[in-house]
Design a protein around this motif. Structure first.
Motif, PDB file in Angstrom:
ATOM      1  N   TYR A 157      58.599 -49.546  50.507  1.00  0.00           N
ATOM      2  CA  TYR A 157      57.693 -49.715  49.367  1.00  0.00           C
ATOM      3  C   TYR A 157      57.924 -51.113  48.800  1.00  0.00           C
ATOM      4  O   TYR A 157      59.041 -51.462  48.422  1.00  0.00           O
ATOM      5  CB  TYR A 157      58.075 -48.629  48.343  1.00  0.00           C
ATOM      6  CG  TYR A 157      57.221 -48.533  47.117  1.00  0.00           C
ATOM      7  CD1 TYR A 157      55.942 -49.066  47.058  1.00  0.00           C
ATOM      8  CD2 TYR A 157      57.699 -47.862  45.991  1.00  0.00           C
ATOM      9  CE1 TYR A 157      55.174 -48.938  45.921  1.00  0.00           C
ATOM     10  CE2 TYR A 157      56.937 -47.731  44.849  1.00  0.00           C
ATOM     11  CZ  TYR A 157      55.681 -48.283  44.825  1.00  0.00           C
ATOM     12  OH  TYR A 157      54.925 -48.156  43.690  1.00  0.00           O
ATOM     13  N   SER A 191      48.264 -52.488  42.218  1.00  0.00           N
ATOM     14  CA  SER A 191      48.721 -53.451  43.235  1.00  0.00           C
ATOM     15  C   SER A 191      49.746 -52.832  44.160  1.00  0.00           C
ATOM     16  O   SER A 191      49.800 -53.147  45.339  1.00  0.00           O
ATOM     17  CB  SER A 191      49.370 -54.656  42.570  1.00  0.00           C
ATOM     18  OG  SER A 191      48.388 -55.421  42.006  1.00  0.00           O
ATOM     19  N   GLY A 218      52.474 -57.924  35.640  1.00  0.00           N
ATOM     20  CA  GLY A 218      52.063 -56.917  34.655  1.00  0.00           C
ATOM     21  C   GLY A 218      53.170 -56.794  33.632  1.00  0.00           C
ATOM     22  O   GLY A 218      53.380 -57.668  32.790  1.00  0.00           O
ATOM     23  N   THR A 275      52.016 -51.403  33.916  1.00  0.00           N
ATOM     24  CA  THR A 275      50.610 -51.648  33.593  1.00  0.00           C
ATOM     25  C   THR A 275      49.701 -51.118  34.713  1.00  0.00           C
ATOM     26  O   THR A 275      50.148 -50.966  35.862  1.00  0.00           O
ATOM     27  CB  THR A 275      50.324 -53.158  33.437  1.00  0.00           C
ATOM     28  OG1 THR A 275      50.517 -53.790  34.719  1.00  0.00           O
ATOM     29  CG2 THR A 275      51.239 -53.797  32.402  1.00  0.00           C
ATOM     30  N   HIS A 312      53.093 -43.982  43.297  1.00  0.00           N
ATOM     31  CA  HIS A 312      53.096 -42.537  43.543  1.00  0.00           C
ATOM     32  C   HIS A 312      53.869 -41.861  42.403  1.00  0.00           C
ATOM     33  O   HIS A 312      54.724 -42.492  41.774  1.00  0.00           O
ATOM     34  CB  HIS A 312      53.785 -42.222  44.877  1.00  0.00           C
ATOM     35  CG  HIS A 312      55.198 -42.709  44.888  1.00  0.00           C
ATOM     36  ND1 HIS A 312      55.569 -43.926  45.445  1.00  0.00           N
ATOM     37  CD2 HIS A 312      56.339 -42.187  44.359  1.00  0.00           C
ATOM     38  CE1 HIS A 312      56.858 -44.117  45.264  1.00  0.00           C
ATOM     39  NE2 HIS A 312      57.370 -43.083  44.606  1.00  0.00           N
ATOM     40  N   GLY A 337      56.363 -56.468  34.681  1.00  0.00           N
ATOM     41  CA  GLY A 337      57.596 -56.945  35.340  1.00  0.00           C
ATOM     42  C   GLY A 337      58.557 -55.804  35.647  1.00  0.00           C
ATOM     43  O   GLY A 337      59.765 -56.009  35.687  1.00  0.00           O
ATOM     44  N   ARG A 338      58.020 -54.615  35.908  1.00  0.00           N
ATOM     45  CA  ARG A 338      58.884 -53.457  36.137  1.00  0.00           C
ATOM     46  C   ARG A 338      59.155 -53.197  37.625  1.00  0.00           C
ATOM     47  O   ARG A 338      59.764 -52.179  37.965  1.00  0.00           O
ATOM     48  CB  ARG A 338      58.281 -52.193  35.515  1.00  0.00           C
ATOM     49  CG  ARG A 338      58.347 -52.169  33.995  1.00  0.00           C
ATOM     50  CD  ARG A 338      59.793 -52.219  33.536  1.00  0.00           C
ATOM     51  NE  ARG A 338      59.931 -51.951  32.118  1.00  0.00           N
ATOM     52  CZ  ARG A 338      59.799 -52.859  31.155  1.00  0.00           C
ATOM     53  NH1 ARG A 338      59.487 -54.103  31.450  1.00  0.00           N
ATOM     54  NH2 ARG A 338      59.955 -52.520  29.887  1.00  0.00           N
ATOM     55  N   SER A 339      58.733 -54.091  38.491  1.00  0.00           N
ATOM     56  CA  SER A 339      59.101 -53.905  39.897  1.00  0.00           C
ATOM     57  C   SER A 339      60.587 -54.200  40.038  1.00  0.00           C
ATOM     58  O   SER A 339      61.113 -55.097  39.376  1.00  0.00           O
ATOM     59  CB  SER A 339      58.282 -54.840  40.789  1.00  0.00           C
ATOM     60  OG  SER A 339      56.932 -54.438  40.733  1.00  0.00           O
ATOM     61  N   VAL A 344      50.653 -62.928  39.821  1.00  0.00           N
ATOM     62  CA  VAL A 344      50.241 -62.141  38.655  1.00  0.00           C
ATOM     63  C   VAL A 344      51.419 -61.246  38.267  1.00  0.00           C
ATOM     64  O   VAL A 344      52.157 -60.772  39.130  1.00  0.00           O
ATOM     65  CB  VAL A 344      49.010 -61.269  38.991  1.00  0.00           C
ATOM     66  CG1 VAL A 344      48.451 -60.641  37.728  1.00  0.00           C
ATOM     67  CG2 VAL A 344      47.950 -62.090  39.688  1.00  0.00           C
TER      68      VAL A 344
END
Ligand code: FAD
Length: 468
Positions: A421, A126, A53, A120, A130, A55-57, A51
């Motif tokens: 993280y 998910s 969202g 998102t 923080h 794509g900001r990871s 999945v």
């Protein structure tokens, strides 16, 4: 590639830092039925599903080389908003920007936000994001009243702290590997002004830096530090701290005005330059010595104490001031390495980490520090201590050395009782994940996955790396 799937769906996706790329079949479902359809297709074709969202990871969390990516950014409606109670229900693709724009004019603000408003809600849950108030408000999961999700088995479930509690505490933080959030209900935080009272001051080294985060946190609603990754010796870890607090009733002469969306948004130009092209002006500074000089100038400028009022959006989403700033790192992109350390071990471990980055000639261009407290979500990254996020520029010449250095950092951090993280680091190995999470947690997560996803349909590049 699977020839039974439509060729026109094949797309190359990247992580936020543009340091990783993967080709996938991209589907953009608009509701639970279409999500179920994608799972069916995956089962038939033997492909895995991730999945995505916004794509900001920073890493491979929403990449799935050779598989299917289910992009939920179009499921972005606010389904219910109650300005009396501050309770909002939304689809998972709603961004934090869409959220604050809905609630602020009625006197509410999201209790936890990331450093960008483009993420998102599904992505935020998910990873259990923080904010700069983690020490006080915990992660976003602590403000979720309920969510609905579709499991790969086809089951539709509702979870809250009191209903399906085990799935509530594991799907939130679960890297999108147990099921798909389809609607999310959150409690907003009541505010009486659109402004925050902000103070800024400089700190000359790592010890004073960490001390300030520790001491200032209890008296403020937000605390964040900028760390200059370049100097060593007596100035190692120097930087600037910003603390902020909500205004009290009566302190803002015109709260109705300050809470208007148009008084929060970031200006379209900075020094007369359109925001959209600002990152081009940063390109010359990607050379390390020049960036070091910029940092010194920033540190010196920060030596005069600052005290000002700032809109919530401007305080939280500073990085959104320069859209696409990450492109300034060049074609190799950037990697962010974030470690979380107990307050007792942070100083020694980060001294070692920063010194090693100097020795290897790979300094961090941007460092950000925060104060944290633990939480009880299954794959939690938080500790009673601090986090340090370090941004590194990647080039073809430095990629292998960088990877080795980050693995060396992992050893220092895990030996000091630290955590990682899953939205950030790109090098964490399965062995490191087991070390910081503990075998019992890893086995509990695997058991939950067998229950919600018996055919292992949900997998991402990240999952294969840390749970492979
Ligand atoms: C500039 C910047 C600043 C940031 N600051 C912070 C910060 O201050 N604090 C912080 O905690 N993080 C921060 N982050 C990280 C970011 O908040 C997380 O990576 C977040 O998960 C990104 O959300 P997204 O919508 O882009 O999700 P994606 O990156 O697309 O996906 C993240 C994960 O969520 C899963 N997912 C997405 N939608 C769903 C869904 N509906 N159901 C199930 N799983 C789903 C994906 O499979 C993936 O595992 C920052 C990132 C950037 C780029």
């Amino acid at each position: 590639m699977n020839t039974s799937l439509p060729f026109e769906k094949l797309t190359v996706l990247e992580n936020f830092g543009h340091s990783l790329r993967a080709q996938s079949y991209v589907f953009k479902p608009l509701g639970a039925e279409e999500i179920a359809g994608v799972f069916k297709l995956a089962k038939q074709s033997g492909l895995k599903v991730t999945v995505r969202g916004a794509g900001r990871s920073y890493n491979d969390a929403s990449l799935n080389g050779g598989g299917i990516v289910m992009d939920l950014s179009q499921m972005n409606k606010v389904l219910a908003w109650n300005p009396e109670t501050g309770i909002v229900t939304a689809e998972p693709g709603l961004t934090l920007e869409g959220l604050w724009r809905t609630v602020l004019p009625d006197g509410w603000w999201p209790p936890v936000v990331s450093g960008t408003m483009t993420t998102t809600l599904g992505g935020c849950l998910s990873m259990n994001i923080h904010g700069k108030n983690n020490f006080k408000m915990g992660p976003i999961g602590e403000h979720v009243l309920e969510f609905s999700a579709l499991l790969p088995t086809g089951a539709q479930i509702t979870c809250s702290p009191h209903k399906n509690g085990d799935l509530f505490r594991s799907m939130i933080s679960g890297m999108g590997m147990l099921g798909v959030f389809t609607s999310i209900t959150l409690q907003m935080k009541h505010v009486v002004s659109g402004l925050l009272e902000v103070r800024g001051f400089s700190v000359p080294n790592l010890r004073t830096h960490l001390q300030a985060l520790l001491e200032k946190a209890p008296d403020n609603d937000y605390t964040v530090g900028w760390l200059d990754g370049f100097p060593g010796g007596k100035s190692l870890g120097r930087g600037q701290i910003h603390v902020a607090r909500y205004l009290h009733e009566g302190e803002d002469p015109n709260p109705a005005k300050s809470m208007l969306v148009k008084n929060q948004v970031l200006p379209p130009t900075i020094f007369g330059v359109p925001k959209g092209i600002l990152h081009y002006f940063m390109i010359p500074f990607r050379i390390a010595p020049l960036w070091g000089m910029v940092n010194t100038a920033k540190y010196v400028a920060g030596m005069r104490n600052e005290h000002f009022r700032q809109p919530h959006a401007a305080f939280h989403f500073l990085l959104d001031y320069v859209p696409n700033w990450e492109l300034a790192y060049g074609s190799g992109g950037l990697i962010q390495y974030q470690s979380f350390l107990p307050k007792e071990t942070a100083y020694d471990a980060w001294t070692e980490v920063l010194t090693l980055s100097h020795k290897r000639g790979l300094p961090s261009y941007l460092g950000v520090t925060k104060r944290h407290r633990p939480d009880d979500f299954l794959l939690s990254h938080a500790v009673d201590g601090f986090s340090l996020a370090l941004d590194f520029r990647v080039t073809n010449g430095s990629r292998a050395r960088m990877s080795q250095m980050l693995q060396d950092f992992d050893k220092i951090v895990t030996e000091a009782g630290g955590r990682f993280y899953f939205a950030k680091n790109s090098e964490t190995s399965a062995e490191t994940a087991r070390r910081f999470l503990g075998s019992e947690t890893v086995e509990r997560f695997r058991a939950l996955k067998r229950r919600t996803d018996p055919n292992n349909l949900l997998e991402s590049d990240l999952y294969r790396r840390v749970f492979g």
